[in-house]
Design a protein around this motif. Structure first.
Motif, PDB file in Angstrom:
ATOM      1  N   GLU A 161       0.759  -0.702  -0.252  1.00  0.00           N
ATOM      2  CA  GLU A 161      -0.281   0.193   0.246  1.00  0.00           C
ATOM      3  C   GLU A 161       1.101   1.473   0.223  1.00  0.00           C
ATOM      4  O   GLU A 161       0.468   2.045  -0.510  1.00  0.00           O
ATOM      5  N   ILE A 162       1.686   1.565   0.539  1.00  0.00           N
ATOM      6  CA  ILE A 162       2.810   2.530   0.792  1.00  0.00           C
ATOM      7  C   ILE A 162       3.599   2.627  -0.591  1.00  0.00           C
ATOM      8  O   ILE A 162       3.589   3.806  -1.278  1.00  0.00           O
ATOM      9  N   HIS A 163       4.313   1.412  -1.440  1.00  0.00           N
ATOM     10  CA  HIS A 163       4.193   1.230  -2.330  1.00  0.00           C
ATOM     11  C   HIS A 163       3.266   1.833  -3.983  1.00  0.00           C
ATOM     12  O   HIS A 163       3.328   2.833  -4.450  1.00  0.00           O
ATOM     13  N   ASN A 164       1.878   1.719  -3.158  1.00  0.00           N
ATOM     14  CA  ASN A 164       1.194   2.175  -4.291  1.00  0.00           C
ATOM     15  C   ASN A 164       0.823   4.089  -4.354  1.00  0.00           C
ATOM     16  O   ASN A 164      -0.171   4.319  -5.019  1.00  0.00           O
ATOM     17  N   PHE A 186      11.122  -1.644  -1.851  1.00  0.00           N
ATOM     18  CA  PHE A 186      10.149  -2.598  -1.672  1.00  0.00           C
ATOM     19  C   PHE A 186      11.047  -3.385  -2.343  1.00  0.00           C
ATOM     20  O   PHE A 186       9.914  -4.678  -2.918  1.00  0.00           O
ATOM     21  N   GLN A 187      11.367  -4.015  -2.754  1.00  0.00           N
ATOM     22  CA  GLN A 187      12.438  -5.306  -3.186  1.00  0.00           C
ATOM     23  C   GLN A 187      13.249  -5.333  -2.075  1.00  0.00           C
ATOM     24  O   GLN A 187      13.770  -6.887  -1.839  1.00  0.00           O
ATOM     25  N   ASN A 188      12.652  -5.179  -0.962  1.00  0.00           N
ATOM     26  CA  ASN A 188      13.963  -6.326   0.870  1.00  0.00           C
ATOM     27  C   ASN A 188      12.997  -6.370   1.691  1.00  0.00           C
ATOM     28  O   ASN A 188      11.679  -6.137   2.420  1.00  0.00           O
ATOM     29  N   THR A 192       8.257  -4.652   6.787  1.00  0.00           N
ATOM     30  CA  THR A 192       7.201  -5.278   6.528  1.00  0.00           C
ATOM     31  C   THR A 192       6.699  -3.544   6.211  1.00  0.00           C
ATOM     32  O   THR A 192       7.384  -2.411   7.105  1.00  0.00           O
ATOM     33  N   GLY A 193       5.395  -3.083   6.160  1.00  0.00           N
ATOM     34  CA  GLY A 193       4.554  -2.061   6.435  1.00  0.00           C
ATOM     35  C   GLY A 193       4.496  -1.625   7.859  1.00  0.00           C
ATOM     36  O   GLY A 193       4.871  -0.606   8.149  1.00  0.00           O
TER      37      GLY A 193
END
Length: 274
Positions: A161-164, A186-188, A192-193
């Motif tokens: 959701e952060i990515h989006n 985002f590739q890590n 986690t969020g």
């Protein structure tokens, strides 16, 4: 939400202007645990590293004492009025300085973190945006032209959701996402969020669209992010300038902020505990 140490003297040579030095030493005059973050701001063709953020618990002073202290710092009178009008539920006051060439920006923020946590714990707030910070900023040479920014926290987001949300900020520079955010966050697979706190600032009457991500619980170090920061710097033709600065490689990576500023230029800043 900042790191806590008490060694302000090592920053004595950080600033060059008399007004910023006075503002800085005024903040240092508070007899308390001194909370601070250094930061480095990257823009195409430019690196800015004369930046600091200092935080103090609101409870350290009465409202009247904070009013007098803000006057002592020469905070614009209307900004003082705004701060005092909005200070009730705040738990922290933050003071910032950014010097670039012969210009300086001074900043005061109110933070409402404990209030947000309390509302969530009481079941009165969930995932809707919350005004976590109010930021007041002015150029030292023209304090009458101050600006206010609201930092909206989106609590309890997943990493996806952060990515989006960041991708939905349509003017976010592709280089920021490709060379820095994707590999660092985002590739890590260890993140986690729940380890991140996500905020956005959208300018009302200016071009600003930006994000801020508190990474402290993610336990990332500057060393983890540095190769990707250098790659972004290469794209923006400032790699050599960045290499001249302290790397803070052993320090925790505190915040990442970026997007497009009031000047309509892309930027990325990293904040490190000091």
């Amino acid at each position: 939400m900042l790191s806590a140490n008490s060694t302000p003297k090592k920053f004595d040579d950080l600033f060059q202007r008399l007004d910023t030095k006075k503002f800085f030493h005024g903040c240092c005059s508070i007899q308390s645990v001194f909370q601070k973050e250094r930061s480095i701001k990257l823009k195409p063709g430019q690196v800015i590293d004369r930046r600091i953020l200092m935080g103090f618990a609101k409870e350290q002073k009465t409202i009247e004492e904070w009013s007098l202290f803000l006057k002592f710092l020469n905070v614009p009178q209307e900004v003082i009025r705004q701060i005092l009008n909005n200070i009730q539920n705040a738990d922290t006051l933050l003071f910032g300085i950014e010097e670039m060439d012969d210009k300086a920006t001074l900043k005061v923020y109110l933070e409402y973190w404990n209030f947000l946590v309390s509302l969530i714990q009481q079941g009165k707030h969930d995932r809707q945006p919350f005004a976590l910070n109010r930021g007041y900023k002015w150029e030292a040479d023209s304090p009458e032209h101050w600006k206010e920014d609201i930092y909206w926290c989106y609590p309890l987001l997943t990493l996806t959701e952060i990515h989006n949300r960041i991708k939905s900020l349509t003017i976010i520079n592709d280089a920021i996402f490709k060379y820095f955010l994707s590999p660092v966050l985002f590739q890590n697979r260890s993140l986690t969020g729940s380890q991140l706190i996500y905020l956005e600032v959208i300018g009302k009457d200016n071009a600003r669209q930006s994000f801020d991500i508190n990474c402290y619980k993610g336990q990332l170090s500057v060393a983890d992010a540095l190769p990707f920061l250098l790659e972004l710097a290469q794209q923006w033709h400032i790699r050599n300038d960045l290499l001249k600065l302290p790397k803070y490689s052993t320090r925790s990576l505190g915040h990442i902020s970026g997007g497009v500023g009031r000047d309509n230029q892309p930027f990325l800043s990293i904040y490190v505990e000091d």
